[in-house]
Design an enzyme around this catalytic site. Sequence first.
Site, PDB file in Angstrom:
ATOM      1  N   CYS A  96       0.827  -1.205   0.000  1.00  0.00           N
ATOM      2  CA  CYS A  96       0.000   0.000   0.000  1.00  0.00           C
ATOM      3  C   CYS A  96       0.869   1.267   0.000  1.00  0.00           C
ATOM      4  O   CYS A  96       1.445   1.622  -1.024  1.00  0.00           O
ATOM      5  CB  CYS A  96      -0.974  -0.029   1.175  1.00  0.00           C
ATOM      6  SG  CYS A  96      -2.322   1.174   1.021  1.00  0.00           S
ATOM      7  N   HIS A 179      -3.727  -5.132   1.341  1.00  0.00           N
ATOM      8  CA  HIS A 179      -3.093  -5.544   2.603  1.00  0.00           C
ATOM      9  C   HIS A 179      -3.351  -7.032   2.856  1.00  0.00           C
ATOM     10  O   HIS A 179      -4.362  -7.389   3.464  1.00  0.00           O
ATOM     11  CB  HIS A 179      -3.660  -4.745   3.775  1.00  0.00           C
ATOM     12  CG  HIS A 179      -3.234  -3.321   3.812  1.00  0.00           C
ATOM     13  ND1 HIS A 179      -2.223  -2.866   4.632  1.00  0.00           N
ATOM     14  CD2 HIS A 179      -3.674  -2.233   3.123  1.00  0.00           C
ATOM     15  CE1 HIS A 179      -2.066  -1.565   4.462  1.00  0.00           C
ATOM     16  NE2 HIS A 179      -2.933  -1.157   3.548  1.00  0.00           N
ATOM     17  N   GLU A 181      -2.063  -8.875   5.033  1.00  0.00           N
ATOM     18  CA  GLU A 181      -2.035  -9.143   6.475  1.00  0.00           C
ATOM     19  C   GLU A 181      -3.370  -8.856   7.146  1.00  0.00           C
ATOM     20  O   GLU A 181      -3.600  -9.300   8.273  1.00  0.00           O
ATOM     21  CB  GLU A 181      -0.920  -8.324   7.144  1.00  0.00           C
ATOM     22  CG  GLU A 181      -1.226  -6.859   7.376  1.00  0.00           C
ATOM     23  CD  GLU A 181      -1.041  -5.967   6.165  1.00  0.00           C
ATOM     24  OE1 GLU A 181      -1.210  -4.743   6.294  1.00  0.00           O
ATOM     25  OE2 GLU A 181      -0.716  -6.502   5.083  1.00  0.00           O
TER      26      GLU A 181
END
Length: 201
Positions: A96, A179, A181
């Site tokens: 990002c 993202h 994660e």
Amino acid sequence: MKSILVSQSIVYDNKTKVFKDQLDNQVINYLIKLNYVPITISNGLKDPKAFIKKTNISGVVLTGGANIGLYPKRDRLEKFLIDYSIKKKIPLLGICRGMQIINHFFNGNLKKINNHVRTRHLIKSKDSKKMHMVNSYHEYCINEKKIHQNIIPIYRHAKDNTIESFIHNKHKILGIMWHPEREKKVRNFDKKIIQKFFRKN
């Protein structure tokens, strides 16, 4: 296991009047799940090169959070990490904001984008008809008219065609705008991209 250097955000504590490093613990847990050993680097280091020399890193991850320009100290550190990674031929992944500052490092520009914050959308690749669903948390996208000639788009937004992932065709650099994660589970799509990138380098 490979050790991966991880950049951090900066926050200002109004009570103590000090700047502090901050990192979403999901990043650390995600890298551990991929069998990497994450090593965080502080934005307050006076000599980041000396710190890195004490480690045995196999890669660098520039994380998300906060727009470029909000905290110049972080911007300077991450640009140093990009330059260091290029010189030492260390694979560098930007997530990002991390992808955005890589683009900025190569004199690329960003532009404001609507409907890309706290949402999900499909991405597409020119090499495959299959599309993938990803999350999205960014206010800015890459201005393709001013992208560096050596930055090659890999994935694009399925509807507005903005760049969602790129590689550098001369250096060991990968950028993704979503993202991984922040997903509830480790997805094979993300895992394959990241592990293949660090493994081949």
